[in-house]
Write a protein that holds these residues in place. Sequence first.
Motif, PDB file in Angstrom:
ATOM      1  N   ILE A  49       0.860  -1.179   0.000  1.00 32.10           N
ATOM      2  CA  ILE A  49       0.000   0.000   0.000  1.00 32.10           C
ATOM      3  C   ILE A  49       0.900   1.235   0.000  1.00 32.10           C
ATOM      4  N   VAL A  50       0.753   2.050  -1.052  1.00 30.11           N
ATOM      5  CA  VAL A  50       1.534   3.276  -1.199  1.00 30.11           C
ATOM      6  C   VAL A  50       0.599   4.449  -0.884  1.00 30.11           C
ATOM      7  N   PRO A  51       0.860   5.206   0.185  1.00 33.14           N
ATOM      8  CA  PRO A  51      -0.046   6.288   0.568  1.00 33.14           C
ATOM      9  C   PRO A  51      -0.134   7.392  -0.483  1.00 33.14           C
ATOM     10  N   GLU A  52      -1.342   7.903  -0.668  1.00 37.05           N
ATOM     11  CA  GLU A  52      -1.568   9.004  -1.594  1.00 37.05           C
ATOM     12  C   GLU A  52      -0.640  10.175  -1.253  1.00 37.05           C
ATOM     13  N   GLY A  53      -0.080  10.775  -2.297  1.00 37.20           N
ATOM     14  CA  GLY A  53       0.782  11.939  -2.130  1.00 37.20           C
ATOM     15  C   GLY A  53       2.234  11.614  -1.852  1.00 37.20           C
ATOM     16  N   THR A  54       2.582  10.328  -1.769  1.00 41.32           N
ATOM     17  CA  THR A  54       3.976   9.967  -1.509  1.00 41.32           C
ATOM     18  C   THR A  54       4.698   9.622  -2.799  1.00 41.32           C
ATOM     19  N   GLU A  55       6.019   9.686  -2.714  1.00 41.07           N
ATOM     20  CA  GLU A  55       6.888   9.378  -3.843  1.00 41.07           C
ATOM     21  C   GLU A  55       8.062   8.562  -3.319  1.00 41.07           C
ATOM     22  N   GLN A  56       8.442   7.548  -4.076  1.00 42.48           N
ATOM     23  CA  GLN A  56       9.587   6.715  -3.707  1.00 42.48           C
ATOM     24  C   GLN A  56      10.519   6.586  -4.897  1.00 42.48           C
ATOM     25  N   HIS A  57      11.803   6.825  -4.676  1.00 43.98           N
ATOM     26  CA  HIS A  57      12.827   6.616  -5.704  1.00 43.98           C
ATOM     27  C   HIS A  57      13.419   5.235  -5.437  1.00 43.98           C
ATOM     28  N   LEU A  58      13.208   4.305  -6.367  1.00 45.95           N
ATOM     29  CA  LEU A  58      13.578   2.902  -6.153  1.00 45.95           C
ATOM     30  C   LEU A  58      14.477   2.407  -7.276  1.00 45.95           C
ATOM     31  N   VAL A 102      10.737   5.966 -10.249  1.00 47.01           N
ATOM     32  CA  VAL A 102      10.107   6.753  -9.193  1.00 47.01           C
ATOM     33  C   VAL A 102       8.630   6.385  -9.208  1.00 47.01           C
ATOM     34  N   LEU A 103       8.119   5.976  -8.066  1.00 45.11           N
ATOM     35  CA  LEU A 103       6.725   5.566  -7.936  1.00 45.11           C
ATOM     36  C   LEU A 103       5.981   6.618  -7.128  1.00 45.11           C
ATOM     37  N   ARG A 104       4.847   7.067  -7.673  1.00 46.95           N
ATOM     38  CA  ARG A 104       4.035   8.082  -7.004  1.00 46.95           C
ATOM     39  C   ARG A 104       2.590   7.598  -6.900  1.00 46.95           C
ATOM     40  N   ALA A 105       1.972   7.794  -5.746  1.00 49.88           N
ATOM     41  CA  ALA A 105       0.532   7.544  -5.570  1.00 49.88           C
ATOM     42  C   ALA A 105      -0.150   8.898  -5.650  1.00 49.88           C
ATOM     43  N   THR A 106      -1.059   9.057  -6.622  1.00 49.88           N
ATOM     44  CA  THR A 106      -1.627  10.384  -6.895  1.00 49.88           C
ATOM     45  C   THR A 106      -3.109  10.518  -6.562  1.00 49.88           C
ATOM     46  N   ASN A 107      -3.847   9.421  -6.543  1.00 55.18           N
ATOM     47  CA  ASN A 107      -5.287   9.497  -6.309  1.00 55.18           C
ATOM     48  C   ASN A 107      -5.705   8.320  -5.435  1.00 55.18           C
ATOM     49  N   GLY A 108      -5.775   8.548  -4.146  1.00 57.81           N
ATOM     50  CA  GLY A 108      -6.067   7.473  -3.202  1.00 57.81           C
ATOM     51  C   GLY A 108      -4.816   6.677  -2.892  1.00 57.81           C
ATOM     52  N   ASN A 109      -4.898   5.860  -1.870  1.00 61.31           N
ATOM     53  CA  ASN A 109      -3.783   4.952  -1.568  1.00 61.31           C
ATOM     54  C   ASN A 109      -3.726   3.907  -2.672  1.00 61.31           C
ATOM     55  N   MET A 110      -2.541   3.725  -3.231  1.00 63.62           N
ATOM     56  CA  MET A 110      -2.374   2.761  -4.315  1.00 63.62           C
ATOM     57  C   MET A 110      -2.056   1.390  -3.713  1.00 63.62           C
ATOM     58  N   HIS A 111      -2.826   0.389  -4.106  1.00 62.41           N
ATOM     59  CA  HIS A 111      -2.617  -0.986  -3.655  1.00 62.41           C
ATOM     60  C   HIS A 111      -2.022  -1.781  -4.809  1.00 62.41           C
ATOM     61  N   LEU A 112      -0.888  -2.403  -4.549  1.00 62.18           N
ATOM     62  CA  LEU A 112      -0.188  -3.195  -5.558  1.00 62.18           C
ATOM     63  C   LEU A 112       0.025  -4.612  -5.053  1.00 62.18           C
TER      64      LEU A 112
END
Length: 136
Positions: A49-58, A102-112
Amino acid sequence: MLERSRAMIIKRLEDVIGTDRHVTGSTGTESRRLLLAADGLGYSLHHTIVPEGTEQHLHYKHHTESNYCIAGEGEVLDVATGVTHPIKPGTLYTLDKHDEHVLRATNGNMHLICIFVPALVGNEKHQSDGSYPPPD
C-alpha cells in the motif's frame, strides 16, 4: 500463519498484519509479505500500500519485480527514459531490467500486488539508493 493442506500453501492477509511480515517504510508504505524465501517458491508475493501523495525513488539492483495495481492511482517514472506511465487498477508494470524508477501515488492509496525474484527474506528495508540488499 502457514497452513499446509497436502502440497498447498494457504495464507490469509489477517494472519500477516501486525507480524514481522508486515513492514512499514519511511514514507508510510506498507508491505504485507504473504510469501517469502522461507516458503520455498523462488519468489515472494506482497500486498503493498503506497499512501496518496507519496513518492519513492527505487532501484532494485538485485531483484526483478512485477506490480499489479488493484486500487488507487499513480504513476511510475522510468528514470532512464524520462517516460512517466500512468498506473490505475488493472495496470501491470514490471521492472525486468533492474529499472531505476520513481513511484508516485496520486489518487487514493495505491494498492499493488508485487512479486520479487529472487524472493525476499522478509526483513529487508530499502537502502539509501532505493534497492534491497543482495540475497545471501
